[in-house]
Structure formats: C-alpha cells, structure tokens
Write a protein that holds these residues in place. Structure first.
Motif, PDB file in Angstrom:
ATOM      1  N   THR B 198       0.864  -1.181   0.000  1.00  0.00           N
ATOM      2  CA  THR B 198       0.000   0.000   0.000  1.00  0.00           C
ATOM      3  C   THR B 198       0.898   1.226   0.000  1.00  0.00           C
ATOM      4  O   THR B 198       1.815   1.324   0.833  1.00  0.00           O
ATOM      5  CB  THR B 198      -0.912   0.026   1.247  1.00  0.00           C
ATOM      6  N   VAL B 199       0.643   2.110  -0.950  1.00  0.00           N
ATOM      7  CA  VAL B 199       1.463   3.318  -1.076  1.00  0.00           C
ATOM      8  C   VAL B 199       0.540   4.527  -0.948  1.00  0.00           C
ATOM      9  O   VAL B 199      -0.475   4.625  -1.650  1.00  0.00           O
ATOM     10  CB  VAL B 199       2.194   3.357  -2.433  1.00  0.00           C
ATOM     11  N   VAL B 208      -3.440  12.493  -0.015  1.00  0.00           N
ATOM     12  CA  VAL B 208      -3.931  13.049  -1.273  1.00  0.00           C
ATOM     13  C   VAL B 208      -4.006  12.003  -2.385  1.00  0.00           C
ATOM     14  O   VAL B 208      -4.703  12.205  -3.383  1.00  0.00           O
ATOM     15  CB  VAL B 208      -3.057  14.236  -1.743  1.00  0.00           C
ATOM     16  N   ALA B 209      -3.290  10.907  -2.229  1.00  0.00           N
ATOM     17  CA  ALA B 209      -3.344   9.863  -3.269  1.00  0.00           C
ATOM     18  C   ALA B 209      -2.960   8.536  -2.643  1.00  0.00           C
ATOM     19  O   ALA B 209      -2.216   8.479  -1.651  1.00  0.00           O
ATOM     20  CB  ALA B 209      -2.388  10.200  -4.415  1.00  0.00           C
ATOM     21  N   LYS B 210      -3.487   7.476  -3.234  1.00  0.00           N
ATOM     22  CA  LYS B 210      -3.233   6.162  -2.657  1.00  0.00           C
ATOM     23  C   LYS B 210      -3.259   5.098  -3.753  1.00  0.00           C
ATOM     24  O   LYS B 210      -4.030   5.204  -4.713  1.00  0.00           O
ATOM     25  CB  LYS B 210      -4.309   5.842  -1.607  1.00  0.00           C
ATOM     26  N   GLY B 211      -2.423   4.099  -3.587  1.00  0.00           N
ATOM     27  CA  GLY B 211      -2.404   2.989  -4.527  1.00  0.00           C
ATOM     28  C   GLY B 211      -2.038   1.711  -3.802  1.00  0.00           C
ATOM     29  O   GLY B 211      -1.473   1.755  -2.699  1.00  0.00           O
ATOM     30  N   ALA B 212      -2.372   0.593  -4.391  1.00  0.00           N
ATOM     31  CA  ALA B 212      -2.069  -0.676  -3.723  1.00  0.00           C
ATOM     32  C   ALA B 212      -1.934  -1.779  -4.758  1.00  0.00           C
ATOM     33  O   ALA B 212      -2.452  -1.683  -5.875  1.00  0.00           O
ATOM     34  CB  ALA B 212      -3.170  -1.021  -2.724  1.00  0.00           C
ATOM     35  N   VAL B 213      -1.204  -2.794  -4.356  1.00  0.00           N
ATOM     36  CA  VAL B 213      -1.124  -4.009  -5.154  1.00  0.00           C
ATOM     37  C   VAL B 213      -1.235  -5.168  -4.175  1.00  0.00           C
ATOM     38  O   VAL B 213      -0.642  -5.143  -3.091  1.00  0.00           O
ATOM     39  CB  VAL B 213       0.172  -4.053  -6.000  1.00  0.00           C
ATOM     40  N   LEU B 217       4.846 -10.443  -6.561  1.00  0.00           N
ATOM     41  CA  LEU B 217       5.830 -11.506  -6.423  1.00  0.00           C
ATOM     42  C   LEU B 217       7.206 -10.915  -6.133  1.00  0.00           C
ATOM     43  O   LEU B 217       7.544  -9.826  -6.599  1.00  0.00           O
ATOM     44  CB  LEU B 217       5.909 -12.318  -7.713  1.00  0.00           C
ATOM     45  N   VAL B 218       7.978 -11.641  -5.398  1.00  0.00           N
ATOM     46  CA  VAL B 218       9.329 -11.192  -5.090  1.00  0.00           C
ATOM     47  C   VAL B 218      10.158 -11.150  -6.385  1.00  0.00           C
ATOM     48  O   VAL B 218       9.932 -11.941  -7.314  1.00  0.00           O
ATOM     49  CB  VAL B 218       9.966 -12.134  -4.034  1.00  0.00           C
ATOM     50  N   GLU B 219      11.036 -10.189  -6.456  1.00  0.00           N
ATOM     51  CA  GLU B 219      11.941  -9.991  -7.594  1.00  0.00           C
ATOM     52  C   GLU B 219      11.209  -9.689  -8.897  1.00  0.00           C
ATOM     53  O   GLU B 219      11.740  -9.940  -9.978  1.00  0.00           O
ATOM     54  CB  GLU B 219      12.865 -11.207  -7.799  1.00  0.00           C
ATOM     55  N   GLN B 220       9.996  -9.217  -8.781  1.00  0.00           N
ATOM     56  CA  GLN B 220       9.235  -8.906  -9.979  1.00  0.00           C
ATOM     57  C   GLN B 220       8.683  -7.481  -9.857  1.00  0.00           C
ATOM     58  O   GLN B 220       8.014  -7.166  -8.881  1.00  0.00           O
ATOM     59  CB  GLN B 220       8.085  -9.894 -10.144  1.00  0.00           C
ATOM     60  N   ALA B 221       8.991  -6.663 -10.862  1.00  0.00           N
ATOM     61  CA  ALA B 221       8.593  -5.255 -10.792  1.00  0.00           C
ATOM     62  C   ALA B 221       7.070  -5.129 -10.915  1.00  0.00           C
ATOM     63  O   ALA B 221       6.433  -5.850 -11.688  1.00  0.00           O
ATOM     64  CB  ALA B 221       9.281  -4.478 -11.907  1.00  0.00           C
ATOM     65  N   GLN B 222       6.513  -4.216 -10.124  1.00  0.00           N
ATOM     66  CA  GLN B 222       5.077  -3.942 -10.143  1.00  0.00           C
ATOM     67  C   GLN B 222       4.880  -2.441 -10.330  1.00  0.00           C
ATOM     68  O   GLN B 222       5.603  -1.647  -9.729  1.00  0.00           O
ATOM     69  CB  GLN B 222       4.429  -4.346  -8.821  1.00  0.00           C
ATOM     70  N   VAL B 313       4.061  -2.701   3.712  1.00  0.00           N
ATOM     71  CA  VAL B 313       4.099  -4.029   3.098  1.00  0.00           C
ATOM     72  C   VAL B 313       3.529  -5.052   4.078  1.00  0.00           C
ATOM     73  O   VAL B 313       3.764  -4.987   5.276  1.00  0.00           O
ATOM     74  CB  VAL B 313       5.545  -4.404   2.675  1.00  0.00           C
ATOM     75  N   LYS B 314       2.768  -5.968   3.517  1.00  0.00           N
ATOM     76  CA  LYS B 314       2.213  -7.071   4.311  1.00  0.00           C
ATOM     77  C   LYS B 314       2.383  -8.353   3.496  1.00  0.00           C
ATOM     78  O   LYS B 314       2.586  -8.308   2.270  1.00  0.00           O
ATOM     79  CB  LYS B 314       0.729  -6.846   4.596  1.00  0.00           C
ATOM     80  N   LEU B 315       2.254  -9.452   4.182  1.00  0.00           N
ATOM     81  CA  LEU B 315       2.247 -10.714   3.451  1.00  0.00           C
ATOM     82  C   LEU B 315       0.936 -10.847   2.690  1.00  0.00           C
ATOM     83  O   LEU B 315      -0.127 -10.456   3.200  1.00  0.00           O
ATOM     84  CB  LEU B 315       2.390 -11.899   4.424  1.00  0.00           C
TER      85      LEU B 315
END
Lengths: 167, 322
Positions: B198-199, B208-213, B217-222, B313-315
């Motif tokens: 969560t960013v 003012v802004a928020k995003g999440a994924v 996956l580890v070592e994979q750009a998002q 960051v969370k699992l």
C-alpha cells in the motif's frame, strides 16, 4: 756468584735458560762448592725420577685431543697474531684482500642477490598471462587425492547454460 | 406479551445466527482439511555423459510447499557455480522459475602470482510445466567435442497433492546419492514470495493519493498507480503519480522479518503524454506492517508544501512467514 745467588737460579741453570755469562758464573761456583754441587745433583736426579714416573702412565686418549683443542683452537690456525701462516687446510687458510677489492666484491654480491629477489616483480605488466585451463594442475591433483570428481575434464571454457526439455 | 414474543424471537435469531456462523466456519475448516493441498518435489540429478552413456553422480530431492526455493552449488578445485532457483506456482500446472546463475572459474595466475578469475552472472525466468524439466549445463554445451565428458544437472518438478494439511509439514531434502567430495550441494529454503503493498502520498500530513497491489511476487517489478482523492490539488491531479516497485527479497530478522525493496517514482505529465521519472532508484528495508516514509517534497513543484510517501508491506493472502 755465592751460594745464595746460585740457589736462586738453580732451576734456570738446570734448564739452561740462563744467559751465557750467568751460566759460566754458576758453573765456576758449582766446581768450587761441594754443597751446591750436591744440591744440583739432587735436583737433577729428582727431575729424572719424575720423568720416569710420568712416562710409565699414558694419559687417556680423549684428554690429549681435548688439551690440543684448548691449546690450538681452529681459529688460531686462520688468524695468526703474528701474521705468520701456519700449516692449515686449504679452506681454512687465511685470505687477505685489499679493502677496495673486498668492498667491490661485497657490492657485487649484494647487487646480485637483490636482482634475483626482485626479478619476478620486475617483469613488464604487459607480459602474457599464464593460463592453465584444461590441463591438470596441483589443485586438481589434490582434488583427485581427496577422492572428489575432477571437474577439469568437463571444463572446455564454456558458459553455463540452462534450458527446458521434455521429460 | 408483545415483549415476551420479541425476547423469544431475539434469542431464537441469535441462536440461529450463531449456529449458522459456526456451521460455516466448521465447514470451511473441514473443507480446507479435505481440500488437496499442493506440494512440489524437485528431483535434482547430476549426470556425467560421454558418447551417449550417462552415469549418475549425485541425486537429491527437494520437497516443500509451493514457493520452496533451492540452491545448487557445484564446487570444484578451479570452478564454482551457485545456481539459485526461486519457484512459484503461478497456475495449477505451471511453475515460474527465476534462476540466478553465478559461476567463477580460475583462469590462471598473473605475473605476480595472483589468481585470476573468470566470472559470469545470468538471470533467467522460465515457465515450466510439470511435463517438462530443466537441464543445467555448468560448463555449457560441448557440441564441438562429442567425445568429451559433459556434466549435466537435471531438475524435474513433480506436483504432489495431499489430502492432509501439507502446509504444516516442513520442506524436506533427501539425498539419494551423495557426490564424492561434496562436489554438488543442494540447499532449500521457504520464505514468503507474495506481498501486498500500500502506497500513500501525503501533502502536509493529509492523504492526497493512494495505490495498492495485492499480490506482488518477489523480484518482480510492479507498477502501482496512485489515485488522487478529493483532497488532492492540481499538482497531483494534473500529474498522476505511479511507482515502479520491486520486492527484492524477504529478510529473516528478529524481532520481525523484513522486506527489501526498490522503487522509482514517476510523474505522468497529462496533455504532453510524457513520463518524468522524479525519484529514481530509491530503496529501503521495511518491517512487515510498519510504514516506511520518504520525503519527496523536492520532486514536486509546489513551493513550501511537504510531500511524503508512505509504503506499507504485508504478506499476501495465503502466505505464511513460518
């Protein structure tokens, strides 16, 4: 020379260590004085008896060598205090060199030593690299000795490769 | 009378809802116990091949839940290979395998008797079905010398479905045939691979802004796009922000495990259609559920305002840190 003076130099007289003048005076006195003549004969007979007694007993073998070593050490044969050369072996003989010649020789030996020590590092860096790929080395020999598989026989210098294949 | 009926109905409703709740819970627990849980076994075998014949040098199996990673190390007198396999079950019949290959070969010695090494690093990502296997050639293909010996390491995945709760079983390594002199070693680990991020962008302390994924996956750009909210000004609304975020690795730590990550902050210039990278290559190590703050005021043009980026960051769901 009277009796007192003769008795003082009696040992030297018998050992013939007096000067010629003193020896003549002593001889004249002995011829004239019976008591001093008897004293001289007694001392001579005593010395003779001592020599005979000593000659009957040989010294131990090791003692002769030890006394010789003490009285004649090896370095005395090299460095003679009076500068006279004694009978020594060739390698033990005294060598004398003029100081300039010795200095030049010393510098030469030191320079040669320094050159030999620095020789591996002084090689130009552009020289070729010693490459030992493929062939057996000391390290692989050690590996073989420990029972491990010698990997060098697989190594043709290729890059690691990974791919998928059907089972 | 009316009160009594109401009380009875309330008690009855509470009892019914309680029964329904527990039945659902029990049913789900029962279903999870009876549902076939998946484990993956990798058969790792090293062969020596010559003129069509092959000899088994070493054989090991690694078995664990999906997400079990393993390393294969090959250590000779003059050659060393470290191959790291990061595995994820991305579909029911497909594995994503990310491989880091690092080799080091003693090339020779310099004129000053210093060892010279030839090093190589490769990264590959492969999608592997269970009807396929991976073939690793530590010394490459020796096609030119057909009679020469060749070392081949084969990694064969197998999907195992168990009715028991397989998640509770630890991963297992079985050495079926050990190589002489510890030539080949295999190590396996199980750490979380999936994370949710969560960013949040704050301006003067106000979100003012928020995003999440949810499943990174580890070592994979998002790429995480930050959506402006009602409090966002023209500086954010006019220039949408996104992050290129990569979870680098999971770090075992006490008292809490950590996650290493990298990110780049992008400004999207609307109207011009260009993207401006404003905060490139930032990095950090975050504790799970603890926000990491970055002051990004310098990357916004509003003078005097303080912009702050918080990453949490969370699992991911289904991941287990144990």
């Amino acid at each position: 020379m009277d009796c007192k003076e003769f008795r003082e130099v009696l040992d030297l007289y018998i050992d013939r260590e007096l000067s010629s003048e003193a020896e003549n005076s002593a001889r004249l006195h002995v011829n004239e004085c019976s008591r001093c003549r008897r004293a001289e004969q007694q001392l001579r007979s005593l010395r003779r008896a001592l020599k005979e007694m000593v000659a009957k007993n040989d010294p131990p073998l090791g003692l002769v060598g030890a006394v010789n070593k003490i009285s004649h050490p090896w370095w005395k044969s090299v460095f003679t205090p009076d500068g006279q050369q004694r009978r020594t072996r060739l390698w033990g003989r005294q060598v004398t060199l003029p100081a300039p010649v010795f200095a030049v020789l010393l510098l030469f030996v030191l320079g040669l030593g320094a050159l030999l020590v620095r020789r591996p590092a002084s090689t130009a860096p552009t020289a070729s690299i010693s490459q030992n790929r493929g062939g057996p080395t000391a390290a692989t020999s050690t590996e073989a000795a420990t029972g491990a598989i010698d990997l060098s026989r697989f190594d043709q210098g290729g890059r690691v490769s990974l791919y998928k294949a059907p089972r | 009378m009316f009160k009594r009926i109401s009380l009875v109905l309330a008690v009855a409703g509470l009892a019914i809802s309680t029964v329904i709740f527990f039945r659902v819970e029990l049913a789900s627990v029962s279903a999870s116990l009876n549902e076939p849980s998946k484990r993956i076994r990798f058969d790792v075998a090293a062969f020596e091949e010559r003129s069509g014949t092959r000899e088994l040098l070493a054989e090991t199996t690694v078995e664990g839940p999906p997400g079990t990673d393993f390393d294969i190390k090959l250590q000779g007198a003059r050659f060393r290979m470290d191959a790291r396999f990061v595995n994820d079950l991305v579909a029911s019949e497909s594995l994503q395998v990310r491989v880091d290959l690092n080799t080091r070969r003693l090339y020779g010695q310099s004129e000053r008797n210093l060892p010279l090494y030839e090093e190589d690093t490769q990264k590959q990502t492969l999608h592997l079905g269970f009807e396929e296997k991976l073939v690793l050639l530590p010394f490459g293909r020796n096609d030119s010398t057909l009679n020469s010996d060749q070392l081949k390491i084969e990694i064969t995945p197998n999907l195992i479905e168990q009715t028991t709760s397989a998640k509770t079983r630890p991963l297992e390594i079985k050495i079926l045939k050990a190589s002489t002199g510890n030539l080949i070693t295999v190590e396996a680990t199980k750490v979380p691979h999936r994370f949710s991020w969560t960013v949040v962008l704050f301006k003067d302390g106000q979100e003012v802004a928020k995003g999440a994924v949810e499943d990174a996956l580890v070592e994979q750009a998002q790429e995480i796009s930050l959506k402006p909210n009602a409090q966002a000004g023209a500086d954010v609304l006019g220039n949408p922000i996104s992050l290129d975020l990569t979870t680098m690795r999971y770090v075992r730590n006490r008292p809490q495990d950590q996650v290493a990550f990298e990110f780049s902050l992008h400004h999207h210039q609307t109207g011009q259609g260009t993207t401006e990278m404003t905060a490139p290559e930032a990095a950090g190590i975050a504790q799970l559920t603890e926000p990491m703050s970055y002051d990004v005021s310098d990357y916004f043009k509003s003078a005097g305002a303080k912009y702050e980026l918080k990453l949490i960051v969370k699992l991911a769901a289904g991941e287990d840190a144990k």
